[in-house]
Design a protein around this motif. Structure first.
Motif, PDB file in Angstrom:
ATOM      1  N   PRO A   1      -5.745 -37.743 -28.655  1.00 40.65           N
ATOM      2  CA  PRO A   1      -7.031 -37.125 -28.933  1.00 40.65           C
ATOM      3  C   PRO A   1      -7.369 -37.012 -30.440  1.00 40.65           C
ATOM      4  O   PRO A   1      -6.212 -36.769 -31.056  1.00 40.65           O
ATOM      5  N   MET A   2      -8.551 -36.913 -30.678  1.00 40.51           N
ATOM      6  CA  MET A   2      -9.009 -36.535 -32.103  1.00 40.51           C
ATOM      7  C   MET A   2      -8.473 -34.906 -32.143  1.00 40.51           C
ATOM      8  O   MET A   2      -9.361 -34.339 -31.271  1.00 40.51           O
ATOM      9  N   ILE A   3      -7.835 -34.409 -33.097  1.00 41.07           N
ATOM     10  CA  ILE A   3      -7.871 -33.007 -33.252  1.00 41.07           C
ATOM     11  C   ILE A   3      -8.308 -32.573 -34.236  1.00 41.07           C
ATOM     12  O   ILE A   3      -8.017 -33.142 -35.682  1.00 41.07           O
ATOM     13  N   TYR A   4      -9.280 -31.578 -34.552  1.00 37.50           N
ATOM     14  CA  TYR A   4      -9.993 -31.210 -35.369  1.00 37.50           C
ATOM     15  C   TYR A   4      -9.688 -29.567 -35.443  1.00 37.50           C
ATOM     16  O   TYR A   4      -9.813 -28.868 -34.540  1.00 37.50           O
ATOM     17  N   ILE A   5      -9.339 -29.085 -36.759  1.00 42.96           N
ATOM     18  CA  ILE A   5      -8.948 -27.936 -36.842  1.00 42.96           C
ATOM     19  C   ILE A   5     -10.211 -27.005 -37.075  1.00 42.96           C
ATOM     20  O   ILE A   5     -11.042 -27.520 -37.912  1.00 42.96           O
ATOM     21  N   LEU A   6     -10.569 -26.005 -36.218  1.00 41.19           N
ATOM     22  CA  LEU A   6     -11.787 -25.350 -36.468  1.00 41.19           C
ATOM     23  C   LEU A   6     -11.603 -23.969 -36.585  1.00 41.19           C
ATOM     24  O   LEU A   6     -10.803 -23.253 -35.791  1.00 41.19           O
ATOM     25  N   THR A   7     -11.607 -23.310 -38.033  1.00 42.04           N
ATOM     26  CA  THR A   7     -11.133 -22.117 -38.214  1.00 42.04           C
ATOM     27  C   THR A   7     -12.237 -21.416 -39.222  1.00 42.04           C
ATOM     28  O   THR A   7     -13.119 -22.028 -39.834  1.00 42.04           O
ATOM     29  N   SER A   8     -12.023 -20.308 -39.297  1.00 40.50           N
ATOM     30  CA  SER A   8     -12.554 -19.263 -40.369  1.00 40.50           C
ATOM     31  C   SER A   8     -11.645 -19.134 -41.438  1.00 40.50           C
ATOM     32  O   SER A   8     -11.966 -18.450 -42.553  1.00 40.50           O
ATOM     33  N   SER A   9     -10.315 -19.460 -41.463  1.00 42.78           N
ATOM     34  CA  SER A   9      -9.373 -19.231 -42.458  1.00 42.78           C
ATOM     35  C   SER A   9      -9.838 -19.920 -44.201  1.00 42.78           C
ATOM     36  O   SER A   9     -10.209 -21.198 -43.723  1.00 42.78           O
ATOM     37  N   LEU A  10     -10.023 -19.319 -44.924  1.00 37.69           N
ATOM     38  CA  LEU A  10     -10.098 -19.747 -46.349  1.00 37.69           C
ATOM     39  C   LEU A  10      -8.829 -20.068 -47.129  1.00 37.69           C
ATOM     40  O   LEU A  10      -8.859 -20.460 -48.272  1.00 37.69           O
ATOM     41  N   ASP A  11      -7.869 -19.619 -46.401  1.00 38.75           N
ATOM     42  CA  ASP A  11      -6.436 -19.872 -47.156  1.00 38.75           C
ATOM     43  C   ASP A  11      -5.943 -21.632 -47.285  1.00 38.75           C
ATOM     44  O   ASP A  11      -5.763 -22.160 -46.430  1.00 38.75           O
ATOM     45  N   PRO A  12      -6.005 -21.710 -48.730  1.00 41.09           N
ATOM     46  CA  PRO A  12      -5.632 -23.107 -48.756  1.00 41.09           C
ATOM     47  C   PRO A  12      -4.343 -23.609 -48.181  1.00 41.09           C
ATOM     48  O   PRO A  12      -3.951 -24.977 -47.839  1.00 41.09           O
ATOM     49  N   PHE A  13      -3.434 -22.715 -48.139  1.00 38.08           N
ATOM     50  CA  PHE A  13      -2.080 -23.010 -47.495  1.00 38.08           C
ATOM     51  C   PHE A  13      -2.590 -23.520 -46.086  1.00 38.08           C
ATOM     52  O   PHE A  13      -1.711 -24.559 -45.640  1.00 38.08           O
ATOM     53  N   ASP A  14      -3.371 -22.780 -45.275  1.00 38.48           N
ATOM     54  CA  ASP A  14      -3.413 -23.115 -44.067  1.00 38.48           C
ATOM     55  C   ASP A  14      -4.220 -24.616 -43.903  1.00 38.48           C
ATOM     56  O   ASP A  14      -3.760 -25.735 -43.058  1.00 38.48           O
ATOM     57  N   HIS A  15      -5.210 -24.895 -44.959  1.00 36.87           N
ATOM     58  CA  HIS A  15      -5.698 -26.280 -44.821  1.00 36.87           C
ATOM     59  C   HIS A  15      -4.563 -27.499 -45.276  1.00 36.87           C
ATOM     60  O   HIS A  15      -4.493 -28.329 -44.687  1.00 36.87           O
ATOM     61  N   ARG A  16      -3.804 -27.046 -46.292  1.00 39.35           N
ATOM     62  CA  ARG A  16      -2.755 -28.223 -46.564  1.00 39.35           C
ATOM     63  C   ARG A  16      -1.874 -28.450 -45.630  1.00 39.35           C
ATOM     64  O   ARG A  16      -1.567 -29.509 -45.051  1.00 39.35           O
ATOM     65  N   LYS A  17      -1.321 -27.340 -44.844  1.00 38.92           N
ATOM     66  CA  LYS A  17      -0.254 -27.368 -44.051  1.00 38.92           C
ATOM     67  C   LYS A  17      -0.712 -28.104 -42.867  1.00 38.92           C
ATOM     68  O   LYS A  17      -0.024 -28.909 -42.069  1.00 38.92           O
ATOM     69  N   VAL A  18      -1.826 -27.781 -42.083  1.00 39.12           N
ATOM     70  CA  VAL A  18      -2.326 -28.277 -41.046  1.00 39.12           C
ATOM     71  C   VAL A  18      -2.552 -29.903 -41.346  1.00 39.12           C
ATOM     72  O   VAL A  18      -2.385 -30.728 -40.565  1.00 39.12           O
ATOM     73  N   MET A  19      -3.256 -30.301 -42.397  1.00 38.10           N
ATOM     74  CA  MET A  19      -3.374 -31.712 -42.690  1.00 38.10           C
ATOM     75  C   MET A  19      -2.319 -32.484 -42.767  1.00 38.10           C
ATOM     76  O   MET A  19      -2.265 -33.654 -42.979  1.00 38.10           O
ATOM     77  N   GLU A  20      -1.234 -31.809 -42.908  1.00 40.97           N
ATOM     78  CA  GLU A  20       0.240 -32.693 -42.890  1.00 40.97           C
ATOM     79  C   GLU A  20       0.373 -33.130 -41.563  1.00 40.97           C
ATOM     80  O   GLU A  20       1.376 -34.235 -41.388  1.00 40.97           O
ATOM     81  N   SER A  21      -0.325 -32.832 -40.505  1.00 40.36           N
ATOM     82  CA  SER A  21       0.117 -33.159 -39.325  1.00 40.36           C
ATOM     83  C   SER A  21      -0.393 -34.563 -39.053  1.00 40.36           C
ATOM     84  O   SER A  21      -1.683 -34.752 -39.629  1.00 40.36           O
ATOM     85  N   PRO A  22       0.291 -35.565 -38.444  1.00 39.07           N
ATOM     86  CA  PRO A  22      -0.403 -36.863 -38.192  1.00 39.07           C
ATOM     87  C   PRO A  22      -1.548 -36.960 -37.217  1.00 39.07           C
ATOM     88  O   PRO A  22      -2.500 -37.759 -36.941  1.00 39.07           O
ATOM     89  N   PHE A  23      -1.575 -35.644 -36.369  1.00 42.57           N
ATOM     90  CA  PHE A  23      -2.295 -35.665 -35.244  1.00 42.57           C
ATOM     91  C   PHE A  23      -3.808 -35.117 -35.762  1.00 42.57           C
ATOM     92  O   PHE A  23      -4.841 -35.113 -34.972  1.00 42.57           O
TER      93      PHE A  23
END
Length: 127
Positions: free
Chosen positions: A86-108
């Motif tokens: 499936p296409m996985i979209y992270i849907l969040t209210s977090s503004l933490d750049p670490f969250d964005h960077r870490k999640v985008m490391e996943s190939p999924f």
């Protein structure tokens, strides 16, 4: 009545109100024929492992108790079901750049989106 773009959408978020709003937007925009909502990433992961459903799209919150998005993605990678992912979209209210960077490391992960879902965000996904 327009035809939905996707058969099944899985919404994983521990916040009941966010789920209610996002589900309504998904339904009103005819984004998916069916929406399954899980308030627990563990429960969603177990269902996926068992093959109880095969979503076309997953909207996943980052910060949840027990299992967060990082842990979900790590476990999902270990036990990824056969067939199309499936296409996985992270849907969040977090503004933490670490969250964005870490999640985008996943190939999924397809994309990082900020809450709430909107007509425009769903339109962009459909492109």
């Amino acid at each position: 009545m327009p035809q939905p773009k996707y058969e099944l959408c899985l919404l994983i978020d521990d916040n009941y109100i966010d789920n209610m709003i996002n589900r309504k937007i998904i339904e009103n925009e005819f984004f998916a024929k069916k929406v399954i909502v899980k308030e627990s990433a563990e429960e969603a992961l177990e269902d996926l492992k068992k093959g109880q459903y095969k979503p076309d799209v997953i909207f996943l919150d980052v910060r949840m108790p027990q299992m967060n998005a990082f842990e979900f993605l790590k476990e999902y990678e270990k036990s990824k079901p056969e067939g199309n992912s499936p296409m996985i979209y992270i849907l969040t209210s977090s503004l933490d750049p670490f969250d964005h960077r870490k999640v985008m490391e996943s190939p999924f992960v397809t994309q990082f989106l900020y809450k709430p879902l909107t007509h425009q965000k769903l339109e962009e996904i459909n492109l």
